[in-house]
Design an enzyme around this catalytic site. Structure first.
Site, short mmCIF file in Angstrom:
data_model
loop_
_atom_site.label_atom_id
_atom_site.label_comp_id
_atom_site.label_asym_id
_atom_site.label_seq_id
_atom_site.Cartn_x
_atom_site.Cartn_y
_atom_site.Cartn_z
N HIS A 1 56.09 59.44 37.28
CA HIS A 1 57.53 59.23 37.19
C HIS A 1 58.05 58.39 38.34
CE1 HIS A 1 59.11 62.15 34.14
NE2 HIS A 1 59.93 61.12 34.09
N CYS B 1 38.08 33.52 35.99
CA CYS B 1 38.88 34.22 34.99
C CYS B 1 38.80 35.73 35.13
CB CYS B 1 38.47 33.80 33.58
SG CYS B 1 36.78 34.25 33.17
C1 PEP Z 1 34.67 39.31 34.16
O1 PEP Z 1 33.63 39.96 34.09
O2 PEP Z 1 35.20 38.99 35.25
C2 PEP Z 1 35.36 38.88 32.95
C3 PEP Z 1 36.39 38.06 33.01
O3 PEP Z 1 34.93 39.41 31.78
P1 PEP Z 1 35.31 40.90 31.29
O4 PEP Z 1 36.27 41.46 32.28
O5 PEP Z 1 35.86 40.77 29.93
O6 PEP Z 1 33.98 41.57 31.34
#
Ligand code: PEP
Ligand code: MG
Length: 573
Positions: free
Chosen positions: A202, A503
Site C-alpha cells: 500500500h 536489450c
Molecule cells: C536477456 O536475457 O537479457 C534477454 C533480453 O532475454 P530474456 O530476458 O527474454 O531472457
C-alpha cells in the site's frame, strides 16, 4: 516483505548509507518525522465494569467518538484523490459500519467499557475477515487502524498516524497504515522510507500516486531518530543518514532537473555532443508495440515472440504467426527514414516453456535445450517461424531484423544467418552466453548485428539463477565481470563496424545506459516505461564522460562501486 539485510556503508554523500528497494524515483532530503506511537490498548477483563445506569452515557460516548473518527477520515478523503481517496473512504466506511457499531454497542450495553468493547468487537471482526480470506482479509489492517483511532479518541491518547509537520520533512516508519499513507500531503512529505513493505505494498502504491520518492524494505531504519537529517533516494534505494548538506542539496536538485528532462524528452537518442545511440522498446505483441510507438522509442530492439504463444497447445500456423508479427512491424511502419524492428525467434524453455517446443523433464532447463537449440531437434519450428516473419515483412512492407536467442558458437550463428538471409532478412544473434561474448569477434564475421541479453549473460557469468531471490545481489547488471564481457562485445562491434545493442534489463537503467554507450553500444532497448528516462540521461552527458564512466565501472570491484564510479564520472556526485 522483510527488509534488505545489508550492513550500513559509508555514502558518497557523506553520512551512513542504508540500502532498500527503490519504489518511487526521485530524491528527498530533510528532517525525520515518524508516525505517532500506536495507542495503548486496554486489557480485556470481560467484567461488566460499567454500572447499569452508566451504560447509556457510555454508549453515547462511544457513538460520539466513532462519529469524530469517521468525520476526520471522510474529511481527509475529500481532500485526496484516486487510490488515496479510496483507501480513506474505505476506512471511514468501516467507522460507520452498522455491523461493527452494533457489535460494540452490544458489549457496552452489557457493561463493558467502550474502549474494551471496541477492542473486543475489532478482534471478532478481524477473525471473521481473516477466515473469509481474499479482499476481506486485506481489510484487517484497515480494521486495526480504525480500532486504534477509536481507542485513542476514547482514552484521550494522541491520534495515531502521521503528524502534519510544520516544515517539509522525510517520513520514516516501520510500516504505514493504509489510512496514514493515503492522508499524506505531498507538499509536506519530501520522501518516505519504511523498514517493511514491498514494491506492491500500500505504501508503495500510494507514494507512487502522490509522486513522493519512496524506498521500502530498508534494514536499520529503527536507529534513525526523529529530527535527524536524512536523504532518501527512490531511484537507487539508498537512505543516507546525516549526509553532507551541500551534497544532499545537489542530489535533490539533480533529481528535480532529471525529472523535468525525462518529461521533456522526445528522442531520437543521442548524447549531448551528438553521438547517436538508438533508443528502442522491448515488446511482446502488437498492443505493446503501439504503446511504445507513442513514446520517444525509435523502433523495437527486442520482440520476444515466445511470449505470444505461452498458452498455445500446438504450434500456430505460418499465417497466424505472420498476422501476430505483422502487428508489431506495422506499429513502426511508414516512419520517415524507416524504423528498426528486431524480432527474436522463439526463446522457448527454462523460465518460458512452450507446450509445442520445449523438451520435457530436463534436469537443468536453464542449461538445457532452450532458445536456438530447439531447432537442432525440431528444425521445422524455426523454418516455419522464419517463413512467417518473411511473410509478415512482405505484407507490411517492412524490413525487420531477426535474431536468435541462446547462441553459444560462431558455427551456430552461421547456420542461423544462412536461413535468415535465404529469406531476404537481416540476421543477428543475441549474446547471452559468456562463450559467445568471448567470441563476439568471430560471431560478428557471420552475422549483421549483435544484441546483448544482459539478464541471461549475467546469470550464466555469475552462475546464479536469475529467478532466485537469494541470489539477486549476484544478478545485478552492474556486476563488473558482466560489464567486462559487455565491453568486449561492444568493442568487437566497433572494430567490425557492425551494430551491437543491449536489450536486457541493463538498458533500462539510465545511468547504466550511458555507461553502455561509452563502451560503444549502438542501441539501448528497454520497457516502454523506461524509454524517456534512458533517452533523457543520454542527452545530458557527453560521449567522453560515458567512456570514462565505462572504464571506471569495469575496473570497479563490485556493483556498488561500479555504480558510484559511473555516477561520479557522469553526474559529478
Ligand atoms: C536477456 O536475457 O537479457 C534477454 C533480453 O532475454 P530474456 O530476458 O527474454 O531472457
Ligand atoms: Mg535471455
Amino acid at each position: 516483505m522483510s527488509s534488505v539485510a545489508t550492513a550500513p556503508t559509508a555514502s558518497a554523500s557523506g553520512g551512513r548509507a542504508l540500502a532498500g528497494i527503490p519504489v518511487v524515483p526521485g530524491v528527498g532530503a530533510g528532517s525525520v518525522i515518524r508516525p505517532a506511537e500506536r495507542p495503548l490498548l486496554p486489557q480485556l477483563t470481560g467484567e461488566p465494569a460499567v454500572s447499569e445506569e452508566g451504560r447509556p452515557a457510555e454508549l453515547e460516548r462511544f457513538q460520539a467518538a466513532a462519529g469524530v473518527v469517521a468525520e476526520r477520515l471522510e474529511g481527509r478523503a475529500t481532500r485526496a484523490s484516486g487510490a488515496a481517496a479510496e483507501v480513506l473512504e474505505a476506512t471511514a466506511g468501516l467507522a460507520r459500519d452498522r455491523g461493527l457499531l452494533a457489535a460494540v454497542a452490544k458489549r457496552v450495553k452489557s457493561g463493558v467499557p467502550a474502549d474494551q468493547a471496541v477492542v473486543g468487537a475489532a478482534d471478532q471482526f478481524s477473525a471473521m475477515f481473516t477466515q473469509l480470506g481474499g479482499l476481506m482479509a486485506e481489510r484487517v489492517t484497515d480494521l486495526a487502524d480504525l480500532r486504534d483511532r477509536l481507542v485513542a479518541e476514547l482514552t484521550g491518547q494522541a491520534e495515531p498516524g502521521v503528524p502534519v509537520p510544520a516544515v517539509p520533512s522525510v517520513l520514516l516508519a516501520d510500516d504505514l497504515a493504509p489510512a496514514d499513507t493515503a492522508g499524506l500531503q505531498p507538499e509536506l512529505i519530501l520522501a518516505i522510507a519504511t523498514t517493511r513493505g514491498g514494491p506492491t505494498s500500500h505504501t508503495a502504491i500510494i507514494a507512487r500516486q502522490l509522486g513522493i520518492p519512496c524506498v521500502v524494505a530498508v534494514a536499520g531504519l529503527d536507529d534513525v531518530a526523529t529530527g535527524q537529517f536524512v536523504l532518501v533516494d527512490g531511484t537507487s534505494g539508498e537512505v543516507v543518514i546525516e549526509p553532507d548538506r551541500v551534497h544532499a542539496a545537489a542530489r535533490v536538485e539533480a533529481a528535480e532537473r532529471e525529472a523535468a528532462a525525462v518529461a521533456a524528452w522526445t528522442g531520437p537518442g543521442a548524447t549531448a555532443d551528438g553521438h547517436t545511440v538508438d533508443v528502442l522498446a522491448n515488446v511482446q505483441d502488437g498492443a505493446g508495440a503501439r504503446k511504445a510507438a507513442a513514446t520517444g522509442a525509435q523502433g523495437v530492439g527486442l520482440f520476444r515472440t515466445e511470449l505470444c504463444f505461452l498458452d498455445a497447445d500446438s504450434e500456430p500456423s505460418v499465417a497466424e504467426q505472420a498476422r501476430i508479427y505483422g502487428e508489431v512491424f506495422a506499429a513502426f511502419a511508414g516512419r520517415e527514414g524507416g524504423s528498426k524492428v528486431v524480432l527474436r525467434t522463439l526463446d522457448a524453455g527454462s523460465d518460458k516453456p512452450l507446450k509445442f517446443a520445449t523438451a520435457p523433464d530436463e534436469e537443468n532447463p536453464a542449461l538445457g535445450v532452450r532458445g536456438l537449440r530447439i531447432a537442432w531437434g525440431q528444425p521445422g519450428i524455426l523454418d516455419r517461424q522464419l517463413d512467417a516473419i518473411a511473410l509478415a515483412a512482405e505484407q507490411t512492407g517492412t524490413s525487420p531484423w531477426v535474431m536468435a536467442p541462446m547462441v553459444a558458437t560462431a558455427a551456430e550463428a552461421r547456420d542461423f544467418a544462412t536461413k535468415v538471409r535465404a529469406r531476404g532478412l537481416t540476421a543477428g544473434v543475441m549474446i547471452e552466453i559468456p562463450a559467445a561474448a568471448l567470441h563476439a569477434e568471430r560471431i560478428l564475421r557471420e552475422v549483421d548485428f549483435l544484441s546483448i541479453g544482459t539478464n541471461d549473460l549475467c546469470q550464466y557469468t555469475l552462475a546464479a539463477d536469475r529467478l532466485s531471490a537469494d541470489l539477486a545481489h549476484l544478478n545485478d547488471p552492474w556486476q563488473p565481470a558482466l560489464l567486462q564481457l559487455v565491453a568486449m562485445t561492444a568493442a568487437a562491434g566497433v572494430a567490425a563496424g557492425k551494430p551491437v545493442g543491449v536489450c536486457g534489463e541493463a538498458a533500462a537503467d539510465p545511468l547504466l545506459g550511458a555507461v553502455l554507450a561509452g563502451m560503444g553500444v549502438t542501441s539501448l532497448s528497454c520497457a516502454a516505461s523506461a524509454i524517456s528516462a534512458v533517452g533523457a540521461r543520454l542527452a545530458q552527458v557527453e560521449l567522453a564522460a560515458c567512456q570514462k564512466a565505462a572504464r571506471a565501472a569495469v575496473a570497479a570491484d563490485d556493483p556498488a562501486a561500479a555504480r558510484a564510479a559511473a555516477r561520479e564520472s557522469l553526474l559529478g556526485v
